[in-house]
Design an enzyme around this catalytic site. Structure first.
Site, PDB file in Angstrom:
ATOM      1  CG  HIS A 105      -9.181   0.256   0.037  1.00  0.00           C
ATOM      2  ND1 HIS A 105      -8.557   0.162   0.974  1.00  0.00           N
ATOM      3  CD2 HIS A 105     -10.428   0.106   0.089  1.00  0.00           C
ATOM      4  CE1 HIS A 105      -9.414  -0.104   2.211  1.00  0.00           C
ATOM      5  NE2 HIS A 105     -10.691  -0.056   1.616  1.00  0.00           N
ATOM      6  CG  MET A 124     -11.120   3.359   2.265  1.00  0.00           C
ATOM      7  SD  MET A 124      -9.586   3.137   3.370  1.00  0.00           S
ATOM      8  CE  MET A 124      -8.474   3.541   1.839  1.00  0.00           C
ATOM      9  N   GLY A 184      -0.527   1.647   9.400  1.00  0.00           N
ATOM     10  CA  GLY A 184       0.212   1.733  10.804  1.00  0.00           C
ATOM     11  C   GLY A 184      -0.507   1.236  12.051  1.00  0.00           C
ATOM     12  CG  MET A 205      -8.161   7.336   2.464  1.00  0.00           C
ATOM     13  SD  MET A 205      -7.640   7.173   4.204  1.00  0.00           S
ATOM     14  CE  MET A 205      -6.570   5.714   3.919  1.00  0.00           C
ATOM     15  CG  HIS A 236      -4.029  -1.572  -1.096  1.00  0.00           C
ATOM     16  ND1 HIS A 236      -5.088  -2.290  -1.655  1.00  0.00           N
ATOM     17  CD2 HIS A 236      -4.218  -0.630  -0.459  1.00  0.00           C
ATOM     18  CE1 HIS A 236      -6.182  -1.917  -0.644  1.00  0.00           C
ATOM     19  NE2 HIS A 236      -5.710  -1.092   0.011  1.00  0.00           N
ATOM     20  CB  SER A 287      -0.751  -0.158   1.229  1.00  0.00           C
ATOM     21  OG  SER A 287      -1.401   1.361   1.395  1.00  0.00           O
ATOM     22  CB  SER A 332       3.386   0.291   8.279  1.00  0.00           C
ATOM     23  OG  SER A 332       2.764  -0.389   8.690  1.00  0.00           O
ATOM     24  CG  PHE A 339      -5.503   7.294  10.075  1.00  0.00           C
ATOM     25  CD1 PHE A 339      -4.767   8.496   9.678  1.00  0.00           C
ATOM     26  CD2 PHE A 339      -6.720   7.117  10.691  1.00  0.00           C
ATOM     27  CE1 PHE A 339      -5.502   9.556   9.978  1.00  0.00           C
ATOM     28  CE2 PHE A 339      -7.591   8.258  10.839  1.00  0.00           C
ATOM     29  CZ  PHE A 339      -6.949   9.618  10.262  1.00  0.00           C
ATOM     30  CG  MET A 375     -11.529  -2.685   5.499  1.00  0.00           C
ATOM     31  SD  MET A 375     -10.060  -2.213   4.566  1.00  0.00           S
ATOM     32  CE  MET A 375      -8.993  -1.344   5.891  1.00  0.00           C
ATOM     33  CG  ASP A 402      -5.141   2.416   0.915  1.00  0.00           C
ATOM     34  OD1 ASP A 402      -5.903   1.703   0.896  1.00  0.00           O
ATOM     35  OD2 ASP A 402      -4.094   2.381   1.543  1.00  0.00           O
ATOM     36  CG  ASP A 408      -6.103  -2.563   3.634  1.00  0.00           C
ATOM     37  OD1 ASP A 408      -5.023  -2.550   4.144  1.00  0.00           O
ATOM     38  OD2 ASP A 408      -6.668  -1.815   2.789  1.00  0.00           O
ATOM     39  N   GLY A 409      -4.719  -4.236   6.337  1.00  0.00           N
ATOM     40  CA  GLY A 409      -4.563  -3.496   7.898  1.00  0.00           C
ATOM     41  C   GLY A 409      -3.885  -4.391   8.636  1.00  0.00           C
TER      42      GLY A 409
HETATM   43  C1  DX5 Z   1      -6.100   1.808   5.770  1.00  0.00           C
HETATM   44  C2  DX5 Z   1      -5.618   1.569   4.580  1.00  0.00           C
HETATM   45  C3  DX5 Z   1      -4.617   0.310   4.345  1.00  0.00           C
HETATM   46  C4  DX5 Z   1      -3.312   0.897   4.881  1.00  0.00           C
HETATM   47  C5  DX5 Z   1      -2.573  -0.382   5.521  1.00  0.00           C
HETATM   48  O1  DX5 Z   1      -7.299   2.575   5.598  1.00  0.00           O
HETATM   49  O2  DX5 Z   1      -6.810   0.960   3.724  1.00  0.00           O
HETATM   50  O3  DX5 Z   1      -4.373  -0.128   2.765  1.00  0.00           O
HETATM   51  O4  DX5 Z   1      -2.401   1.573   4.138  1.00  0.00           O
HETATM   52  O5  DX5 Z   1      -1.514   0.006   6.141  1.00  0.00           O
HETATM   53  P1  DX5 Z   1      -0.625  -1.122   7.166  1.00  0.00           P
HETATM   54  O6  DX5 Z   1      -0.389  -2.195   6.387  1.00  0.00           O
HETATM   55  O7  DX5 Z   1       0.289  -0.123   7.779  1.00  0.00           O
HETATM   56  O8  DX5 Z   1      -1.786  -1.257   8.170  1.00  0.00           O
HETATM   57 ZN    ZN Z   2      -6.384  -0.139   1.779  1.00  0.00          ZN
END
Ligand code: DX5
Ligand code: ZN
Length: 224
Positions: free
Chosen positions: A66, A68, A145, A37, A33, A5, A198, A143, A137, A35, A175-176
């Site tokens: 993705h 959001m 991390g 938002m 990936h 991501s 991360s 976010f 999810m 993200d 994811d996450g």
């Molecule tokens: C969070 C995102 C994820 C995020 C995952 O809302 O959808 O894709 O980048 O990050 P890590 O792998 O650090 O949890």
């Molecule tokens: Zn994501």
């Protein structure tokens, strides 16, 4: 499959960050990936269509967008038209998810449906028949991390069962909070594609991190 991501990448050097996981060989990502938002569906703002269009031009790794965002019915097909390989919308935000999946496929993309940690899978099983990917999810979206929520693995197990018995035809993505400490349990539960932000872009060598995560997941799946 591993999908780094770019939320955890250096946004000032996005092209190079994607290139770091795009070289042929075991360090190559399966998908990248992205993200998106909108600061409405989630309390954070990232990037949108122009950035995806630019990445599409410089990278041959399939983009996994993705979204959001609110009202994906209106905005998601544009990402498919831009050439994204897979476009995932949130079940909690889509107004007519069946029509939306049809529109995404008609625009040339795979259609993905995502569920937040608190959203039951059962409410969306009929709709999922129209989708190519299910993104479970494992953190609250918004976010990078954050810590992995193991409870969501029950949804992964259910989806895996439905796919293996032929009731659904889709790829199970998570994811996450995926990293070296959590990927084994996710792989054992039946995940096909692992998003890692991360754990990849926080590493000294993102490509090596991709290869290591893939090895670990493959080992867990075959041992199971
Ligand atoms: C969070 C995102 C994820 C995020 C995952 O809302 O959808 O894709 O980048 O990050 P890590 O792998 O650090 O949890
Ligand atoms: Zn994501």
């Amino acid at each position: 499959m591993i999908a780094p991501s770019i939320l955890s990448a250096d946004f000032a050097r996005l092209g190079e960050e994607v290139a770091a996981v795009a070289r042929d060989g075991e360090t190559r990502a399966d998908w990248v990936h992205v993200d998106v938002m909108d600061n409405h569906f989630v309390p954070n703002l990232t990037l949108g269509l122009p950035v995806v269009e630019s990445l599409q031009k410089v990278s041959d790794v399939p983009l996994d967008c993705h979204l959001m965002i609110d009202n994906p019915d209106k905005w998601a097909p544009g990402y498919a038209e831009a050439g994204a390989y897979n476009v995932t919308v949130h079940a909690e935000a889509a107004h007519d998810p069946v029509m939306l999946a049809k529109n995404l496929r008609a625009a040339g993309a795979k259609a993905g449906l995502s569920v937040k940690p608190g959203t039951p899978l059962e409410d969306h099983l009929e709709v999922l028949k129209h989708y190519d990917t299910l993104l479970v999810m494992s953190v609250e979206p918004g976010f990078g991390g954050q810590s992995f929520i193991p409870d969501v693995l029950e949804k992964v197990r259910t989806a895996r069962r439905l796919v293996d018995t032929g009731h659904l035809t889709l790829l199970v993505e998570i994811d996450g909070g995926i990293n070296a400490s959590t990927i084994t349990q996710a792989a054992e539960a039946g995940v096909d594609c692992f998003v890692a932000g991360s754990a990849v872009y926080g590493a000294d060598d993102p490509g090596r991190a991709v290869a290591a995560l893939r090895d670990q997941a493959a080992g867990a799946r075959s041992a199971h």
